[in-house]
Write a protein that holds these residues in place. Structure first.
Motif, mmCIF file in Angstrom:
data_model
loop_
_atom_site.group_PDB
_atom_site.id
_atom_site.type_symbol
_atom_site.label_atom_id
_atom_site.label_comp_id
_atom_site.label_asym_id
_atom_site.label_seq_id
_atom_site.Cartn_x
_atom_site.Cartn_y
_atom_site.Cartn_z
ATOM 1 N N ILE A 57 0.838 -1.196 0.000
ATOM 2 C CA ILE A 57 0.000 0.000 0.000
ATOM 3 C C ILE A 57 0.876 1.250 0.000
ATOM 4 O O ILE A 57 1.794 1.386 0.811
ATOM 5 C CB ILE A 57 -0.940 0.013 1.217
ATOM 6 N N SER A 58 0.551 2.190 -0.917
ATOM 7 C CA SER A 58 1.297 3.453 -0.963
ATOM 8 C C SER A 58 0.466 4.621 -0.470
ATOM 9 O O SER A 58 1.002 5.591 0.059
ATOM 10 C CB SER A 58 1.761 3.733 -2.398
ATOM 11 N N SER A 59 -0.868 4.560 -0.643
ATOM 12 C CA SER A 59 -1.729 5.684 -0.267
ATOM 13 C C SER A 59 -3.048 5.116 0.249
ATOM 14 O O SER A 59 -3.551 4.111 -0.269
ATOM 15 C CB SER A 59 -1.977 6.598 -1.471
ATOM 16 N N ALA A 60 -3.595 5.755 1.286
ATOM 17 C CA ALA A 60 -4.840 5.283 1.895
ATOM 18 C C ALA A 60 -5.803 6.445 2.073
ATOM 19 O O ALA A 60 -5.394 7.582 2.354
ATOM 20 C CB ALA A 60 -4.564 4.609 3.231
ATOM 21 N N LEU A 61 -7.096 6.147 1.900
ATOM 22 C CA LEU A 61 -8.155 7.139 2.106
ATOM 23 C C LEU A 61 -9.259 6.461 2.911
ATOM 24 O O LEU A 61 -9.852 5.476 2.458
ATOM 25 C CB LEU A 61 -8.685 7.632 0.755
ATOM 26 N N ILE A 62 -9.502 6.949 4.123
ATOM 27 C CA ILE A 62 -10.506 6.364 5.020
ATOM 28 C C ILE A 62 -11.535 7.442 5.331
ATOM 29 O O ILE A 62 -11.174 8.542 5.778
ATOM 30 C CB ILE A 62 -9.877 5.827 6.317
ATOM 31 N N VAL A 63 -12.803 7.118 5.086
ATOM 32 C CA VAL A 63 -13.884 8.097 5.225
ATOM 33 C C VAL A 63 -14.955 7.532 6.158
ATOM 34 O O VAL A 63 -15.376 6.379 6.003
ATOM 35 C CB VAL A 63 -14.521 8.414 3.853
#
Length: 762
Positions: free
Chosen positions: A304-310
């Protein structure tokens, strides 16, 4: 084309203002108007004709993006500026089906999750699609702040108004379809056509979903496409356990799901987002993940290089978390994508909440209908063994339990007794029953629903731990305030019951208690009655020198009111009794016993059959309940005189078949039922009883009980007597009963008794 703003309050017609324009002239009057004027007239007519709180007209841009409210009345300007448009889910449904959508209660409709009108304070709505040629280009809606059932005439009016909108649009040419709608409340990225298309596709996918699994899968798929993510998961929050659990995922290995599929609030990235209800954008995971303990789970996933948690939330309520990730070498997420996913997440949260509400209502409805059917089934049974078996089975089914137990409670001795069980107990049966016994007694004593985990003092902790039985639940079954029984259910090992299982079983328990109590009373009364009737009826062959006697009794239930008796009086005399006591309960059996012994005593004291019945009648009138009546035929056969003397009390006439002429005569005599009045008079009559003659006694259940509006009748009985007169009497009796049962399709519709006596041959 500009968006029309809501009109001032003074522009709206008053509720008592009559509608001047008719629908037939409305389209003509609109042709000369500009689009804003035409839309205003249509909205005014809608508000006046339907008497609603708000109305709107929405159109769709040529590229298939979100709908735009182009004219409205009674709606807040801030609400109109919102995206998706208010009621977009319902409007799209109407456009897709090309038919009106009418919702009397918006809280129950999952299609309202997009652009939720319910969240905006509306309770009911009706939308009709705007059709040009074969295409749906928008919708006209009428909104109400209270629940309301719109009538068919009202929907027809709105259809006519929608037709007027279509006519105006057709007159204006095709350019109106290209709508450039500024949205100040949306992030800049959301104004791009690509993102608008993504939101539209999400809307369509949510509308099409009919189950929670379909909804979650569609939401996850559309979110990944909108953000161009490589992997994703959607976690839902359970307030009862305070856990986040993965309910849908894409691109995650089983090992990752097993290790990170469940999170507590504040634990890891998703736990932090859920606890603070704030989105988290991690552009460079590979930088220094150990610097923040929230990223510990990401640290072990080097791909994983980038994460987006909403966060997914509705108002102040947390629904769950949406996790998206990109792999090494891919462009990291940016703020525009975070803003877009924030919009998407709010729509997903509303849709999930609506689906949950919809499923809960369906579940409650199913539970209620199931309880009703179960109640009908078990309360109609009277066999205690069958009732306990069904109670255990239905308990297990309703609770989705692995095992179930039913215990009877003895409040006097303060103990429980195992009455039945359902499910495979296996090798640990003794321990399972012991634990269920302890839990049932604890529930009965406390008179409340308890679990093994909560029953600290009453249930052995070591046994609960060994059997993993913390979730076992015991529910007292009460009837008229009294504890009758206790039901115990056990979930599958390692699983838990639904939170409402206790409430559901309590409702079931009120029905089960009635069934158990009725069956126990019935079985107790009928056990006594069977003993009584066993003392009254003799089913063994009766032998008397010079007479051949055959008899048969077929009660409708276990205990009947029919009985017959043979009284040996000496000197070649035999008293013969055929009687029918009203009812088939314990009380009827009691009076049958009373009548039998009293009649025997009077028969030995008085020679006249009429006097015997007269004495018996006075006793019944004095001692029996008001609703008890007895019909009797009492005959005295005297072999020395070759005659029969008889008297009757409202009974069926006996049949006497002469051997000499083979004719059948009815033996009748005046006299009403015993128990009607003490002033009734009876009369003794005599008939010769020659060698070979047949005397037949019976009750009305044999000849008069209706079967499909037909009766077996006296003529069929006579036919059998003629046909089989020369055969052994028991064969005749059995043939008559068999014929009667075939006539009623092997059902006993009333008690039946039959006695045949043949006079001695010379």
């Amino acid at each position: 084309m500009d968006i029309l703003t809501p009109g001032a309050a003074s522009d709206r017609p008053q509720d008592d203002q009559p509608v001047v324009l008719s629908l037939s002239h409305l389209s003509e009057s609109l042709k000369a108007s500009s689009l804003p004027e035409a839309f205003r007239a249509i909205l005014d007519f809608t508000m006046a004709a339907l008497q609603v709180d708000a109305a709107c007209i929405a159109l769709q841009s040529r590229d298939g993006g979100p709908l735009a409210i182009v004219a409205s009345d009674g709606m807040d300007a801030a609400l109109i500026e919102h995206s998706p448009a208010p009621g977009e889910g319902l409007m799209r449904a109407a456009m897709s089906e090309q038919a009106p959508i009418c919702v009397a209660d918006l809280s129950l409709d999952t299609r309202d999750s997009l652009g939720s009108l319910f969240s905006a304070g509306y309770q009911a709505a009706v939308f009709t699609p705007i059709l040009t040629a074969d295409r749906s280009v928008g919708a006209v809606g009428a909104l109400q702040r209270q629940k309301r059932d719109f009538t068919i005439p009202e929907i027809d009016i709105l259809l006519e108004l929608t037709g007027a909108v279509a006519s105006v649009l057709n007159e204006g040419g095709g350019n109106w379809l290209i709508l450039e709608v500024p949205r100040s409340g949306l992030p800049a990225r959301a104004r791009d056509r690509q993102d608008l298309g993504a939101v539209a596709r999400l809307t369509d996918a949510i509308i099409a979903a009919t189950t929670m699994d379909q909804l979650l899968d569609a939401a996850l798929q559309q979110s990944m496409e909108a953000a161009q993510a490589a992997t994703a998961s959607l976690m839902l929050y359970n307030p009862r356990t305070q856990l986040l659990s993965v309910e849908a995922s894409r691109g995650l290995s089983p090992e990752v799901l097993q290790k990170w599929g469940s999170r507590r609030l504040g634990e890891g990235l998703s736990g932090w987002v859920a606890q603070h209800e704030k989105p988290l954008l991690l552009s460079d995971v590979a930088g220094d993940p150990r610097a923040d303990p929230r990223f510990r789970s990401v640290d072990e996933r080097q791909e994983i290089s980038s994460a987006l948690i909403v966060p997914l939330r509705t108002g102040s309520r947390l629904i769950g978390v949406l996790n998206l990730a990109r792999e090494a070498g891919e462009q990291p997420f940016d703020q525009h994508e975070a803003d877009l996913l924030g919009t998407v997440a709010s729509q997903i949260a509303i849709a999930i909440e609506r689906m949950r509400l919809h499923q809960e209502i369906q579940k409650r409805s199913l539970q209620l209908s199931t309880l009703v059917e179960v109640g009908k089934t078990i309360t109609s049974m009277l066999d205690l063994g069958v009732v306990t078996e069904q109670v255990c089975l239905q308990m297990r089914t309703l609770a989705r339990a692995e095992m179930s137990f039913l215990f009877f409670y003895d409040p006097i001795n303060d103990r429980v007794r195992l009455a039945g069980q359902s499910g495979n107990l296996g090798r640990q049966a003794a321990k399972l029953k012991s634990l269920a016994d302890d839990l049932a007694l604890a529930s009965a004593r406390s008179n409340r629903t308890i679990t093994a985990q909560a029953a600290q003092a009453a249930v052995p902790r070591a046994l609960v731990t060994e059997l993993d039985a913390g979730g076992w639940t015991a529910v007292p079954f009460r009837h008229r305030g009294h504890r009758i029984a206790v039901g115990v259910v056990a979930p599958a090992r390692g699983k838990a019951f639904d939170p409402d299982v206790g409430e559901l079983l309590e409702q079931f328990g009120s029905l089960a208690a009635v069934a158990v109590q009725n069956a126990r009373i019935y079985n107790r009364e009928h056990a006594i009655a069977r003993v009584m009737q066993g003392a009254v009826i003799s089913t063994s062959p009766l032998a008397m020198e010079g007479l051949e006697i055959a008899h048969r009794l077929v009660p409708q239930h276990e205990v009947g009111g029919d009985y017959y008796d043979f009284i040996t009086l000496g000197d070649g005399r035999l008293g013969v009794v055929m009687a029918d006591v009203s009812g088939s309960s314990l009380r009827a059996a009691t009076y049958t016993t009373l009548g039998k012994h009293a009649l025997r005593a009077y028969a030995r004291e008085y020679e006249s059959p009429a006097e015997v019945l007269s004495r018996l009648n006075r006793l019944v009138c004095e001692e029996a309940a008001a609703e008890i009546f007895i019909s009797v035929f009492y005959g005295l056969i005297d072999l020395n005189r070759s005659e029969i003397t008889y008297a009757m009390a409202g009974h069926e006439p006996a049949l006497l078949r002469r051997a000499s002429d083979r004719r059948i005569r009815k033996l009748q005599a005046p006299g009403m039922l015993l128990g009607v009045s003490t002033s009734i008079e009876f009369e003794s009559r005599r008939q010769p009883f020659h060698p070979g003659d047949l005397l037949t006694l019976y009750t009305d259940g044999l000849t008069e009980a209706p079967v499909n509006k037909r009766r077996f009748g006296l003529h069929r009985l006579k036919d059998h007597l003629h046909l089989h007169a020369d055969k052994p009497l028991q064969q005749i009796v059995d043939a008559v009963i068999a014929s009667r049962m075939r006539f009623s399709n092997n059902r006993s519709l009333d008690d039946m008794a039959l006695v045949i006596i043949r006079a001695p041959e010379a």
